[in-house]
Write a protein that holds these residues in place. Structure first.
Motif, PDB file in Angstrom:
ATOM      1  N   GLY A  32      -8.566   5.934   7.836  1.00 31.49           N
ATOM      2  CA  GLY A  32      -8.606   6.987   6.822  1.00 31.49           C
ATOM      3  C   GLY A  32      -9.963   7.222   6.185  1.00 31.49           C
ATOM      4  N   GLY A  33     -11.065   6.787   6.829  1.00 27.14           N
ATOM      5  CA  GLY A  33     -12.395   7.010   6.263  1.00 27.14           C
ATOM      6  C   GLY A  33     -12.729   5.981   5.197  1.00 27.14           C
ATOM      7  N   HIS A  34     -13.930   6.110   4.600  1.00 26.59           N
ATOM      8  CA  HIS A  34     -14.347   5.085   3.632  1.00 26.59           C
ATOM      9  C   HIS A  34     -13.510   5.092   2.368  1.00 26.59           C
ATOM     10  N   GLY A  35     -12.747   6.183   2.137  1.00 29.05           N
ATOM     11  CA  GLY A  35     -11.840   6.194   0.988  1.00 29.05           C
ATOM     12  C   GLY A  35     -10.762   5.133   1.088  1.00 29.05           C
ATOM     13  N   ALA A  36     -10.467   4.691   2.317  1.00 28.24           N
ATOM     14  CA  ALA A  36      -9.466   3.635   2.506  1.00 28.24           C
ATOM     15  C   ALA A  36      -9.923   2.322   1.870  1.00 28.24           C
ATOM     16  N   LEU A  37     -11.226   2.176   1.666  1.00 27.06           N
ATOM     17  CA  LEU A  37     -11.754   0.931   1.098  1.00 27.06           C
ATOM     18  C   LEU A  37     -11.436   0.783  -0.386  1.00 27.06           C
TER      19      LEU A  37
ATOM     20  N   LEU B 156      -8.797  10.083   3.790  1.00 27.56           N
ATOM     21  CA  LEU B 156      -8.389   9.899   2.404  1.00 27.56           C
ATOM     22  C   LEU B 156      -9.522  10.319   1.466  1.00 27.56           C
ATOM     23  N   PRO B 157      -9.213  10.560   0.194  1.00 29.34           N
ATOM     24  CA  PRO B 157     -10.278  10.866  -0.766  1.00 29.34           C
ATOM     25  C   PRO B 157     -11.411   9.847  -0.664  1.00 29.34           C
ATOM     26  N   GLY B 158     -12.642  10.339  -0.547  1.00 29.74           N
ATOM     27  CA  GLY B 158     -13.804   9.461  -0.345  1.00 29.74           C
ATOM     28  C   GLY B 158     -13.958   8.448  -1.452  1.00 29.74           C
TER      29      GLY B 158
END
Length: 510
Positions: free
Chosen positions: A261-266, A470-472
């Protein structure tokens, strides 16, 4: 839409069916654009510190350290650094398909790479790996030695494990540089340096091995003890992919396809961490020791500014938590409202003045009781990425946000002009406070705006698909945080996006 087998697969992944259905709705409906009101500029949303203020906040931070606040450095470490070697891969492809070396080196980036090959910190390793002198190798052999398992394997390693900087006979990786930085500004009063790296599953073992190789060296050099931990992006944050008709994308075996889901997953990884102050900085934004002074000074200044502002926020939190709205006088409401609007830059919804005490009380309580971040912002010199803006929130209030261009409707002339007039850029240089006045950690997942994700177009097995991010992490995932922007020197921002960026003077020995 989903078979019984699909439902079992979703459950085994730790995913939630309702979440998956919501993601598919996002594909169907699209994400709304973020409405930016104006670019944040110096004096209008961006704080510009003079030398005395920098020193004042550095001193305040160091004083708070003596009181025992806990610190953590959070480093999102990338997957394989293959994009960093895009030009090299293209050259390999050309050479293998019959192009001459002269033709390939017409590409300026390739010519520069070979002209300055000895200036790379990994050159000594390249020499050791070669079975004969480098000048006796063809350009194709050299490129393969850099990129593939027959040599350094840099095309498959993460940036954090590549040799970035040369120090006489030794060289350092970004992993090591972050360890050094941590010792310089993220050391607690007991000499502990806590750093957390998010890594790809296939690379964690290599990071752990590297840590064992270098940990004692830096502990002795800086008289600290490191507590370095790792985590991986959680599979539960992966998002379902769909085909061009918004039906779940199927692999060749008819199974559902989920994608990271991109870095927003972090945000989930960050949410698991516990510290009074958390520094966030990308893995590739590091410099040699002789240039670290400004970075260290401004990191401490940002931390001091956050702690200074947070002290007052905590006082408002406590009063609003412990006293009934009828027990507070108009002076308190006036001061608290002014601080929220004029210092924290949170403007109430248009035409909403909260004339009733009870309404104002609940509004203030909600806005003060949130995580806080201070974002270092640099002058825009053409780097791609997000920037600081005033933007409208889901509740129609207006506050400071980091916005990526993909979030803004650039077909709208007014929105386009606002983006084009931005003066500053987000280098991912954050200091975060994720606890309330009682020392309780916020659930960070409650402070993101789920409508700030975005859709991208990919392909798999020759079939087109839509993917959802996901939202960054530093934009939509932190949309509902109290946010302060502080201008920092451009010298503190030195990312490495291509291999030739390592030839810039900021990454070369003094």
């Amino acid at each position: 839409m989903f078979s019984a087998k699909d439902l079992v697969f979703i459950k085994e992944r730790g995913s939630d069916l309702n979440t998956v259905k919501e993601q598919i709705k996002n594909f169907e409906n699209g994400f709304p654009f973020l409405e930016v009101i104006q670019a944040a500029t110096v004096g209008k949303g961006i704080i510009q510190l003079d030398g005395s203020h920098v020193d004042e906040f550095v001193h305040f931070f160091e004083h708070q350290l003596e009181k025992g606040i806990s610190l953590l450095k959070f480093v999102p470490a990338s997957g394989a650094a293959s994009r960093m070697f895009k030009d090299l891969y293209a050259a390999v492809d050309q050479l293998e398909n019959g192009a001459s070396e002269a033709e390939v080196t017409q590409n300026e980036a390739i010519q520069t790479f070979f002209d300055q090959l000895t200036d790379f910190a990994f050159y000594a390793d390249l020499e050791k790996t070669a079975n004969k002198p480098i000048d006796q190798l063809s350009k194709l052999e050299i490129l393969k030695l850099v990129l593939t398992e027959s040599g350094l394997n840099y095309g498959n390693l993460p940036k954090g494990l590549l040799k970035f900087h040369q120090y006489n006979e030794k060289s350092r990786t970004p992993f090591e540089e972050h360890a050094v930085e941590g010792a310089l500004y993220a050391k607690d009063k007991d000499g502990r340096v806590k750093i957390h790296f998010t890594v790809s599953p296939e690379h964690q073992e290599a990071f752990e091995t590297h840590l064992k190789e270098v940990q004692n060296t830096y502990q002795q050099a800086f008289e600290v003890s490191y507590e370095i931990t790792f985590s991986q992006q959680k599979p539960t944050t992966d998002t379902i992919a769909v085909d061009m008709q918004n039906e779940p994308f199927r692999n060749d075996d008819n199974s559902l396809l989920f994608r990271p889901g991109g870095h927003g997953a972090l945000l989930d990884n960050l949410n698991d961490l516990n510290a009074d102050l958390i520094f966030i900085k990308n893995i590739d934004n590091v410099v040699p020791d002789y240039l670290k002074g400004e970075t260290v000074k401004y990191k401490k200044a940002l931390a001091g500014l956050l702690l200074n502002y947070q002290k007052r926020i905590f006082s408002y939190q406590q009063v609003l938590d412990e006293r009934h709205y009828t027990a507070l006088d108009s002076k308190f409401y006036s001061e608290a409202s002014s601080f929220l609007e004029n210092v924290l830059n949170v403007k109430p919804p248009t035409n909403q003045y909260y004339s009733e005490k009870e309404e104002l009380y609940h509004y203030l309580k909600q806005k003060f009781n949130r995580p806080i971040r201070v974002c270092g912002i640099v002058k825009n010199e053409g780097e791609p990425g997000g920037g600081p803006f005033w933007a409208k929130n889901a509740d129609d209030s207006i506050s400071l946000q980091i916005a990526e261009s993909v979030q803004v409707d650039l077909s709208d002339k007014q929105q386009q002009n606002i983006v084009q007039n931005a003066t500053h850029f987000n280098p991912v240089d954050l200091v975060c406070g994720t606890k309330n006045y009682k020392g309780e950690s916020y659930d960070l997942l409650k402070y993101r705006d789920p409508k700030t994700g975005f859709i991208s177009y990919k392909s798999k097995d020759g079939k087109e698909l839509k993917a959802q991010e996901l939202p960054g992490l530093w934009n939509g995932a932190m949309a509902d945080w109290n946010t302060l922007f502080v201008e920092v020197p451009i010298l503190t921002f030195n990312p490495v996006k291509t291999v030739n960026d390592l030839l810039r003077k900021e990454h070369q020995p003094d």
